[in-house]
Motif scaffolding. Structure first.
Motif, PDB file in Angstrom:
ATOM      1  N   THR A   1      13.528  -7.878   0.095  1.00 18.03           N
ATOM      2  CA  THR A   1      12.470  -8.865  -0.097  1.00 18.03           C
ATOM      3  C   THR A   1      11.321  -8.375  -0.718  1.00 18.03           C
ATOM      4  O   THR A   1      10.471  -9.172  -1.086  1.00 18.03           O
ATOM      5  CB  THR A   1      12.037  -9.247   1.619  1.00 18.03           C
ATOM      6  N   GLY A   2      11.137  -7.125  -0.867  1.00 24.68           N
ATOM      7  CA  GLY A   2       9.966  -6.681  -1.609  1.00 24.68           C
ATOM      8  C   GLY A   2       8.866  -6.292  -0.559  1.00 24.68           C
ATOM      9  O   GLY A   2       7.556  -5.992  -1.016  1.00 24.68           O
ATOM     10  N   ALA A   3       9.101  -6.424   0.683  1.00 19.10           N
ATOM     11  CA  ALA A   3       8.228  -6.365   1.624  1.00 19.10           C
ATOM     12  C   ALA A   3       8.054  -4.747   1.652  1.00 19.10           C
ATOM     13  O   ALA A   3       8.881  -3.997   1.403  1.00 19.10           O
ATOM     14  CB  ALA A   3       8.638  -6.504   3.048  1.00 19.10           C
ATOM     15  N   MET A   4       6.796  -4.331   2.201  1.00 20.74           N
ATOM     16  CA  MET A   4       6.148  -2.916   2.000  1.00 20.74           C
ATOM     17  C   MET A   4       5.517  -2.498   3.287  1.00 20.74           C
ATOM     18  O   MET A   4       5.009  -3.510   4.231  1.00 20.74           O
ATOM     19  CB  MET A   4       4.890  -2.703   0.945  1.00 20.74           C
ATOM     20  N   CYS A   5       5.455  -1.418   3.586  1.00 23.71           N
ATOM     21  CA  CYS A   5       5.169  -0.634   4.725  1.00 23.71           C
ATOM     22  C   CYS A   5       3.893   0.327   4.506  1.00 23.71           C
ATOM     23  O   CYS A   5       4.311   1.379   3.744  1.00 23.71           O
ATOM     24  CB  CYS A   5       6.039  -0.405   5.645  1.00 23.71           C
ATOM     25  N   PHE A   6       2.694   0.325   4.851  1.00 25.13           N
ATOM     26  CA  PHE A   6       1.767   1.235   4.720  1.00 25.13           C
ATOM     27  C   PHE A   6       1.529   1.984   5.920  1.00 25.13           C
ATOM     28  O   PHE A   6       0.934   1.276   6.905  1.00 25.13           O
ATOM     29  CB  PHE A   6       0.552   0.798   4.131  1.00 25.13           C
ATOM     30  N   ARG A   7       1.650   3.216   6.043  1.00 22.26           N
ATOM     31  CA  ARG A   7       1.692   3.695   7.436  1.00 22.26           C
ATOM     32  C   ARG A   7       0.247   4.831   7.360  1.00 22.26           C
ATOM     33  O   ARG A   7      -0.043   5.437   6.417  1.00 22.26           O
ATOM     34  CB  ARG A   7       2.685   4.757   7.691  1.00 22.26           C
ATOM     35  N   LYS A   8      -0.274   4.972   8.280  1.00 17.33           N
ATOM     36  CA  LYS A   8      -1.534   5.727   8.653  1.00 17.33           C
ATOM     37  C   LYS A   8      -1.491   7.268   8.014  1.00 17.33           C
ATOM     38  O   LYS A   8      -2.219   7.621   7.174  1.00 17.33           O
ATOM     39  CB  LYS A   8      -1.900   5.720  10.004  1.00 17.33           C
TER      40      LYS A   8
ATOM     41  N   SER B   1       0.528   8.456   5.860  1.00 13.89           N
ATOM     42  CA  SER B   1       0.816   8.910   4.583  1.00 13.89           C
ATOM     43  C   SER B   1       0.507   7.688   3.668  1.00 13.89           C
ATOM     44  O   SER B   1       0.777   8.021   2.218  1.00 13.89           O
ATOM     45  CB  SER B   1       2.559   8.633   4.294  1.00 13.89           C
ATOM     46  N   SER B   2      -0.330   6.751   3.989  1.00 19.72           N
ATOM     47  CA  SER B   2      -0.807   5.783   3.039  1.00 19.72           C
ATOM     48  C   SER B   2      -2.426   5.666   2.857  1.00 19.72           C
ATOM     49  O   SER B   2      -2.847   5.979   1.721  1.00 19.72           O
ATOM     50  CB  SER B   2      -0.055   4.245   3.308  1.00 19.72           C
ATOM     51  N   PHE B   3      -3.009   5.370   4.229  1.00 18.14           N
ATOM     52  CA  PHE B   3      -4.352   5.069   4.220  1.00 18.14           C
ATOM     53  C   PHE B   3      -5.046   6.016   4.757  1.00 18.14           C
ATOM     54  O   PHE B   3      -6.101   5.612   5.139  1.00 18.14           O
ATOM     55  CB  PHE B   3      -4.463   3.495   4.347  1.00 18.14           C
ATOM     56  N   GLY B   4      -4.502   6.777   5.302  1.00 22.71           N
ATOM     57  CA  GLY B   4      -5.415   8.031   5.834  1.00 22.71           C
ATOM     58  C   GLY B   4      -5.864   7.780   7.287  1.00 22.71           C
ATOM     59  O   GLY B   4      -5.116   7.030   8.063  1.00 22.71           O
ATOM     60  N   LYS B   5      -6.629   8.433   7.632  1.00 21.12           N
ATOM     61  CA  LYS B   5      -7.209   8.281   9.193  1.00 21.12           C
ATOM     62  C   LYS B   5      -8.121   7.427   9.534  1.00 21.12           C
ATOM     63  O   LYS B   5      -8.693   7.006  10.709  1.00 21.12           O
ATOM     64  CB  LYS B   5      -7.579   9.926   9.722  1.00 21.12           C
ATOM     65  N   ALA B   6      -8.813   6.753   8.703  1.00 21.74           N
ATOM     66  CA  ALA B   6      -9.776   5.839   8.934  1.00 21.74           C
ATOM     67  C   ALA B   6      -9.232   4.574   9.563  1.00 21.74           C
ATOM     68  O   ALA B   6      -8.005   4.111   9.111  1.00 21.74           O
ATOM     69  CB  ALA B   6     -10.465   5.319   7.564  1.00 21.74           C
ATOM     70  N   GLY B   7      -9.875   3.971  10.401  1.00 20.26           N
ATOM     71  CA  GLY B   7      -9.368   2.750  11.072  1.00 20.26           C
ATOM     72  C   GLY B   7      -8.549   3.196  12.405  1.00 20.26           C
ATOM     73  O   GLY B   7      -7.853   4.485  12.427  1.00 20.26           O
ATOM     74  N   SER B   8      -8.340   2.079  13.157  1.00 18.98           N
ATOM     75  CA  SER B   8      -7.433   2.232  14.322  1.00 18.98           C
ATOM     76  C   SER B   8      -5.928   1.651  13.861  1.00 18.98           C
ATOM     77  O   SER B   8      -5.073   1.775  14.927  1.00 18.98           O
ATOM     78  CB  SER B   8      -8.030   1.407  15.063  1.00 18.98           C
ATOM     79  N   TYR B   9      -5.515   1.401  12.991  1.00 24.33           N
ATOM     80  CA  TYR B   9      -4.091   1.032  12.553  1.00 24.33           C
ATOM     81  C   TYR B   9      -3.341   1.974  12.232  1.00 24.33           C
ATOM     82  O   TYR B   9      -3.583   2.991  11.685  1.00 24.33           O
ATOM     83  CB  TYR B   9      -4.375  -0.090  11.535  1.00 24.33           C
ATOM     84  N   GLU B  10      -2.156   1.656  13.028  1.00 25.72           N
ATOM     85  CA  GLU B  10      -1.124   2.945  12.705  1.00 25.72           C
ATOM     86  C   GLU B  10      -0.113   2.440  11.626  1.00 25.72           C
ATOM     87  O   GLU B  10       0.469   3.113  10.957  1.00 25.72           O
ATOM     88  CB  GLU B  10      -0.467   3.005  14.166  1.00 25.72           C
ATOM     89  N   PHE B  11       0.115   1.247  11.222  1.00 27.56           N
ATOM     90  CA  PHE B  11       0.766   0.856  10.182  1.00 27.56           C
ATOM     91  C   PHE B  11       0.446  -0.692   9.716  1.00 27.56           C
ATOM     92  O   PHE B  11       0.148  -1.344  10.728  1.00 27.56           O
ATOM     93  CB  PHE B  11       2.219   0.996  10.248  1.00 27.56           C
ATOM     94  N   ILE B  12       0.657  -1.055   8.394  1.00 28.59           N
ATOM     95  CA  ILE B  12       0.299  -2.261   7.946  1.00 28.59           C
ATOM     96  C   ILE B  12       1.554  -2.774   6.931  1.00 28.59           C
ATOM     97  O   ILE B  12       1.874  -2.078   6.224  1.00 28.59           O
ATOM     98  CB  ILE B  12      -1.111  -2.262   7.152  1.00 28.59           C
ATOM     99  N   LEU B  13       1.891  -3.994   7.494  1.00 26.60           N
ATOM    100  CA  LEU B  13       3.223  -4.502   6.783  1.00 26.60           C
ATOM    101  C   LEU B  13       2.825  -5.699   5.757  1.00 26.60           C
ATOM    102  O   LEU B  13       1.729  -6.257   6.137  1.00 26.60           O
ATOM    103  CB  LEU B  13       4.308  -5.212   7.551  1.00 26.60           C
ATOM    104  N   ALA B  14       3.146  -5.709   4.516  1.00 27.71           N
ATOM    105  CA  ALA B  14       2.727  -6.393   3.650  1.00 27.71           C
ATOM    106  C   ALA B  14       4.176  -7.481   2.967  1.00 27.71           C
ATOM    107  O   ALA B  14       4.998  -6.708   2.889  1.00 27.71           O
ATOM    108  CB  ALA B  14       1.899  -5.906   2.606  1.00 27.71           C
TER     109      ALA B  14
END
Length: 245
Positions: free
Chosen positions: A75-82, A84-97
């Motif tokens: 599908t081209g869907a992507m997963c950004f994990r805290k 390995s992707s966007f670091g320790k900033a914020g309270s999110y553990e992962f973001i799906l796109a």
């Protein structure tokens, strides 16, 4: 041949074929057999069989490292994990796109697991916007004549110029079978997170033009691997929270 010599031969043979297999995984980029069983969006379950691995060196702020992005090649869907992707900033553990512009944030706030859904409409540009992008690409991205194959896909090198400066960068763009706007659209989301490297190229690159290498005055970026690295994201474990407009 003695036993030690035979053992070394077997070891080298295994190493050789494992390297060949790894290369084939990246080149073919087919999801594993578990994908058909694990990909269940209607049940809040998403399976990412691969990951894009970038190396970067930011000469401006003197940082360097590796960026990993989970990928569903179907599908081209992507997963950004805290971690390995966007670091320790914020309270999110992962973001799906997703290519349709949907982003799902999952994390913990005040001890509670929460889920927020955002729709970025710019991931689906209208005809006028698409036409302007194509015009800008022809103006600011001039092919150098160099081409190659990246992970089994055709790649072309361009000289990238800017309307607001005299800078000229070199960029390699690879034509992929999956949409890449979920990566470029990360720059547009409302969540208070950011990648260590800017991928703000939706206004310029096409929906299947993945940047695989960039050499600029301030930044060096390169897609070094596409690994088979399964990850199961369970959004159903997080309670949906509505954000007021």
């Amino acid at each position: 041949m003695n036993r030690n010599g035979m053992g070394l031969t077997v070891f080298l043979g295994i190493l050789f074929w494992s390297q060949i297999a790894a290369a084939q995984v990246s080149k073919k980029l087919v999801p594993d057999k578990k994908r058909a069983l694990q990909w269940k969006p209607d049940k809040g379950q998403y399976y990412f069989s691969h990951k894009l691995v970038y190396d970067y060196r930011n000469k401006a702020d003197k940082t360097n490292g590796t960026l990993e992005i989970g990928l569903d090649p179907v599908t081209g869907a992507m997963c950004f994990r805290k971690e390995s992707s966007f670091g320790k900033a914020g309270s999110y553990e992962f973001i799906l796109a997703f290519p349709d512009g949907k982003y799902i944030y999952c994390g913990t706030e005040d001890g509670k697991k929460i889920r927020i859904t955002e729709l970025v409409s710019r991931l689906r540009p209208d005809k006028e916007t698409q036409s302007q992008r194509q015009e800008d690409f022809a103006t600011y991205c001039l092919p150098t004549g160099n081409s190659r194959e990246d992970f089994g896909w055709p790649s072309v090198e361009y000289q990238l110029s800017y309307a607001s400066s005299e800078a000229k960068d070199k960029v390699w763009l690879t034509q992929t079978p999956f949409a890449v706007y979920p990566l470029y659209g990360f720059e547009l989301i409302e969540g208070a997170v950011s990648l260590p490297v800017s991928f703000d190229y939706m206004h310029l690159f096409g929906p299947n033009q993945l940047i695989t290498e960039l050499d600029s005055e301030d930044l060096k970026l390169k897609l070094i691997r596409i690994d088979a690295d399964p990850f199961l994201a369970l959004t159903r474990d997080y309670k949906e929270v509505k954000i007021a407009d």
